[in-house]
Every structure is written in structure tokens, then in C-alpha cells.
Design a protein around this motif. Structure first.
Motif, PDB file in Angstrom:
ATOM      1  N   PRO A   1      54.726  51.090  36.880  1.00 52.99           N
ATOM      2  CA  PRO A   1      55.811  50.724  35.977  1.00 52.99           C
ATOM      3  C   PRO A   1      55.435  50.837  34.500  1.00 52.99           C
ATOM      4  CG  PRO A   1      54.980  48.791  37.112  1.00 52.99           C
ATOM      5  CD  PRO A   1      54.245  49.966  37.659  1.00 52.99           C
ATOM      6  N   ALA A   2      54.137  50.946  34.220  1.00 55.16           N
ATOM      7  CA  ALA A   2      53.665  51.074  32.839  1.00 55.16           C
ATOM      8  C   ALA A   2      52.354  51.846  32.841  1.00 55.16           C
ATOM      9  CB  ALA A   2      53.457  49.698  32.218  1.00 55.16           C
ATOM     10  N   ALA A   3      52.059  52.498  31.745  1.00 54.44           N
ATOM     11  CA  ALA A   3      50.785  53.205  31.614  1.00 54.44           C
ATOM     12  C   ALA A   3      49.662  52.191  31.465  1.00 54.44           C
ATOM     13  CB  ALA A   3      50.829  54.127  30.402  1.00 54.44           C
ATOM     14  N   GLY A   4      48.500  52.524  32.004  1.00 55.28           N
ATOM     15  CA  GLY A   4      47.364  51.629  31.861  1.00 55.28           C
ATOM     16  C   GLY A   4      46.208  52.024  32.749  1.00 55.28           C
ATOM     17  N   THR A   5      45.268  51.095  32.845  1.00 50.88           N
ATOM     18  CA  THR A   5      44.060  51.292  33.638  1.00 50.88           C
ATOM     19  C   THR A   5      44.137  50.436  34.894  1.00 50.88           C
ATOM     20  OG1 THR A   5      42.806  51.606  31.608  1.00 50.88           O
ATOM     21  CG2 THR A   5      41.536  51.139  33.595  1.00 50.88           C
ATOM     22  N   VAL A   6      43.790  51.014  36.024  1.00 52.75           N
ATOM     23  CA  VAL A   6      43.771  50.261  37.277  1.00 52.75           C
ATOM     24  C   VAL A   6      42.588  49.293  37.198  1.00 52.75           C
ATOM     25  CG1 VAL A   6      43.555  50.380  39.786  1.00 52.75           C
ATOM     26  CG2 VAL A   6      44.779  52.192  38.547  1.00 52.75           C
ATOM     27  N   SER A   7      42.885  47.996  37.144  1.00 51.38           N
ATOM     28  CA  SER A   7      41.823  46.999  37.048  1.00 51.38           C
ATOM     29  C   SER A   7      41.480  46.394  38.409  1.00 51.38           C
ATOM     30  CB  SER A   7      42.205  45.905  36.046  1.00 51.38           C
ATOM     31  OG  SER A   7      43.432  45.306  36.399  1.00 51.38           O
ATOM     32  N   PHE A   8      42.355  46.600  39.396  1.00 53.57           N
ATOM     33  CA  PHE A   8      42.055  46.168  40.772  1.00 53.57           C
ATOM     34  C   PHE A   8      42.836  47.051  41.731  1.00 53.57           C
ATOM     35  CE2 PHE A   8      42.996  43.833  44.658  1.00 53.57           C
ATOM     36  CZ  PHE A   8      41.722  43.464  45.047  1.00 53.57           C
ATOM     37  N   ALA A   9      42.173  47.466  42.781  1.00 55.35           N
ATOM     38  CA  ALA A   9      42.819  48.209  43.858  1.00 55.35           C
ATOM     39  C   ALA A   9      42.092  47.823  45.141  1.00 55.35           C
ATOM     40  CB  ALA A   9      42.745  49.712  43.628  1.00 55.35           C
ATOM     41  N   GLY A  10      42.737  47.019  45.953  1.00 57.62           N
ATOM     42  CA  GLY A  10      42.072  46.563  47.170  1.00 57.62           C
ATOM     43  C   GLY A  10      42.972  45.663  47.990  1.00 57.62           C
ATOM     44  N   TRP A  11      42.341  44.889  48.857  1.00 57.60           N
ATOM     45  CA  TRP A  11      43.036  44.018  49.795  1.00 57.60           C
ATOM     46  C   TRP A  11      42.903  42.572  49.329  1.00 57.60           C
ATOM     47  CZ3 TRP A  11      45.973  44.813  54.092  1.00 57.60           C
ATOM     48  CH2 TRP A  11      46.221  43.707  54.895  1.00 57.60           C
TER      49      TRP A  11
ATOM     50  N   ARG B   1      47.471  45.155  50.728  1.00 56.06           N
ATOM     51  CA  ARG B   1      47.011  46.141  49.746  1.00 56.06           C
ATOM     52  C   ARG B   1      47.677  45.858  48.409  1.00 56.06           C
ATOM     53  NH1 ARG B   1      47.805  48.961  54.484  1.00 56.06           N
ATOM     54  NH2 ARG B   1      45.884  49.736  55.392  1.00 56.06           N
ATOM     55  N   THR B   2      46.838  45.748  47.381  1.00 59.19           N
ATOM     56  CA  THR B   2      47.291  45.297  46.061  1.00 59.19           C
ATOM     57  C   THR B   2      46.689  46.178  44.971  1.00 59.19           C
ATOM     58  OG1 THR B   2      47.460  43.024  46.857  1.00 59.19           O
ATOM     59  CG2 THR B   2      47.267  43.303  44.483  1.00 59.19           C
ATOM     60  N   ALA B   3      47.454  46.433  43.939  1.00 53.90           N
ATOM     61  CA  ALA B   3      46.957  47.172  42.773  1.00 53.90           C
ATOM     62  C   ALA B   3      47.400  46.448  41.511  1.00 53.90           C
ATOM     63  CB  ALA B   3      47.490  48.597  42.774  1.00 53.90           C
ATOM     64  N   THR B   4      46.485  46.323  40.554  1.00 56.74           N
ATOM     65  CA  THR B   4      46.804  45.747  39.255  1.00 56.74           C
ATOM     66  C   THR B   4      46.534  46.793  38.189  1.00 56.74           C
ATOM     67  OG1 THR B   4      46.275  43.499  39.959  1.00 56.74           O
ATOM     68  CG2 THR B   4      46.283  43.905  37.593  1.00 56.74           C
ATOM     69  N   ILE B   5      47.506  46.972  37.300  1.00 58.56           N
ATOM     70  CA  ILE B   5      47.392  47.914  36.192  1.00 58.56           C
ATOM     71  C   ILE B   5      47.394  47.107  34.898  1.00 58.56           C
ATOM     72  CG2 ILE B   5      48.460  49.873  35.018  1.00 58.56           C
ATOM     73  CD1 ILE B   5      49.927  50.380  37.761  1.00 58.56           C
ATOM     74  N   SER B   6      46.337  47.251  34.099  1.00 59.08           N
ATOM     75  CA  SER B   6      46.248  46.575  32.798  1.00 59.08           C
ATOM     76  C   SER B   6      46.694  47.545  31.716  1.00 59.08           C
ATOM     77  CB  SER B   6      44.813  46.124  32.535  1.00 59.08           C
ATOM     78  OG  SER B   6      44.407  45.205  33.524  1.00 59.08           O
ATOM     79  N   THR B   7      47.643  47.092  30.880  1.00 58.00           N
ATOM     80  CA  THR B   7      48.194  47.957  29.842  1.00 58.00           C
ATOM     81  C   THR B   7      47.392  47.832  28.545  1.00 58.00           C
ATOM     82  OG1 THR B   7      49.745  46.319  28.998  1.00 58.00           O
ATOM     83  CG2 THR B   7      50.500  47.687  30.848  1.00 58.00           C
ATOM     84  N   ALA B   8      47.566  48.795  27.667  1.00 55.64           N
ATOM     85  CA  ALA B   8      46.845  48.796  26.387  1.00 55.64           C
ATOM     86  C   ALA B   8      47.247  47.637  25.492  1.00 55.64           C
ATOM     87  CB  ALA B   8      47.087  50.120  25.658  1.00 55.64           C
TER      88      ALA B   8
ATOM     89  N   GLU C   1      40.793  53.996  37.137  1.00 53.16           N
ATOM     90  CA  GLU C   1      41.640  55.169  36.948  1.00 53.16           C
ATOM     91  C   GLU C   1      42.712  54.905  35.899  1.00 53.16           C
ATOM     92  OE1 GLU C   1      44.472  57.987  39.778  1.00 53.16           O
ATOM     93  OE2 GLU C   1      43.105  56.557  40.708  1.00 53.16           O
ATOM     94  N   GLU C   2      42.980  55.900  35.048  1.00 56.52           N
ATOM     95  CA  GLU C   2      44.032  55.804  34.044  1.00 56.52           C
ATOM     96  C   GLU C   2      45.322  56.355  34.653  1.00 56.52           C
ATOM     97  OE1 GLU C   2      43.863  54.563  30.874  1.00 56.52           O
ATOM     98  OE2 GLU C   2      41.796  53.975  31.241  1.00 56.52           O
ATOM     99  N   LEU C   3      46.411  55.593  34.498  1.00 56.65           N
ATOM    100  CA  LEU C   3      47.699  56.019  35.037  1.00 56.65           C
ATOM    101  C   LEU C   3      48.725  56.150  33.919  1.00 56.65           C
ATOM    102  CD1 LEU C   3      48.036  53.655  38.149  1.00 56.65           C
ATOM    103  CD2 LEU C   3      47.307  56.050  38.123  1.00 56.65           C
ATOM    104  N   ALA C   4      49.583  57.134  34.068  1.00 55.50           N
ATOM    105  CA  ALA C   4      50.736  57.271  33.167  1.00 55.50           C
ATOM    106  C   ALA C   4      51.890  56.507  33.771  1.00 55.50           C
ATOM    107  CB  ALA C   4      51.105  58.749  32.999  1.00 55.50           C
ATOM    108  N   GLU C   5      52.814  56.044  32.939  1.00 56.52           N
ATOM    109  CA  GLU C   5      54.005  55.363  33.456  1.00 56.52           C
ATOM    110  C   GLU C   5      54.755  56.313  34.394  1.00 56.52           C
ATOM    111  OE1 GLU C   5      58.110  53.310  31.802  1.00 56.52           O
ATOM    112  OE2 GLU C   5      56.387  53.500  30.472  1.00 56.52           O
ATOM    113  N   GLY C   6      55.116  55.815  35.552  1.00 52.12           N
ATOM    114  CA  GLY C   6      55.850  56.616  36.533  1.00 52.12           C
ATOM    115  C   GLY C   6      54.976  57.371  37.504  1.00 52.12           C
TER     116      GLY C   6
END
Length: 113
Positions: free
Chosen positions: A65-75, A81-88, A107-112
Motif C-alpha cells: 500500500p506504500a513504498a518502503g523497506t520490508v522490515s519483517f516477513a515471516g510467520w 504469514r505476515t509482512a511489515t513495510i516501513s515507509t521513509a 527488500e525495497e518495495l514500490a507502492e503497488g
């Protein structure tokens, strides 16, 4: 002439004093809102629920939903299964109950994406 100048000045002054339009995040998945945001009540205080539940078919794509860095990806117990994206700008979005994870921490993600 005075009316036109006064109207223009009023519009400019309003634009300068009005709050900026908030930018929003993209919707992460197609589907109905099963439960809206509820800040308060016993469940929020006891269990920390402060999100929006979106129902999607199994296997449906979920996007950032927003650009950022994946700060958690796991169980996580209770969330699967959960993922957290930290924004700038210092915010974080956590996506839970995911069917699979195709991202990794750092990993760096773009919005969308």
C-alpha cells in the motif's frame, strides 16, 4: 474590477491557509471491507487490533500500500504469514493472514508492488 480582484485574492488566501491534502496509501487487495478501523473498545486495548480487514479470495494478489523497506516477513502466531513495510516518513503497514510471502526482509518495495 474590484470584485474580480477581491474574489481572486480570497481564493489565494484560502489556498494558502487551507490544510494540505493528505496523501493516502493504495488499497492492498481487491475485496470488501469485513471490519473497519476501530480505535478503542476492549478488543483494541486487550488484543491490539487497529487495522482494516479486507476479504479476498484465496490466492488473490496483495500489493504494497506504500513504498518502503520490508522490515519483517515471516510467520506470527495468530496472524500467520505476515509482512511489515516501513515507509521513509516513519510509518509502517503490517499485512497479516497472507497466503504466501514473495518478499524478504530488507527488500525495497514500490507502492503497488
Amino acid at each position: 474590477m474590484l470584485t474580480k480582484v477581491t474574489t481572486t485574492l480570497s481564493i489565494v488566501l484560502f489556498a494558502l491557509t487551507a490544510p494540505a491534502v493528505a496523501s493516502g496509501w493504495s488499497w492492498p487487495a481487491e475485496g470488501p471491507v469485513l471490519r473497519g478501523f476501530d480505535f478503542g473498545g476492549a478488543e483494541y486495548h486487550e488484543h491490539g487490533h487497529s487495522g482494516i480487514d479486507v476479504g479476498s479470495p484465496a490466492g488473490a494478489a496483495v500489493s504494497a500500500p506504500a513504498a518502503g523497506t520490508v522490515s519483517f516477513a515471516g510467520w506470527l502466531p495468530g496472524n500467520g504469514r505476515t509482512a511489515t513495510i516501513s515507509t521513509a516518513d516513519g510509518y509502517a503497514v503490517t499485512l497479516t493472514h497472507l497466503g504466501a510471502l514473495a518478499i524478504t526482509e530488507g527488500e525495497e518495495l514500490a507502492e503497488g508492488e
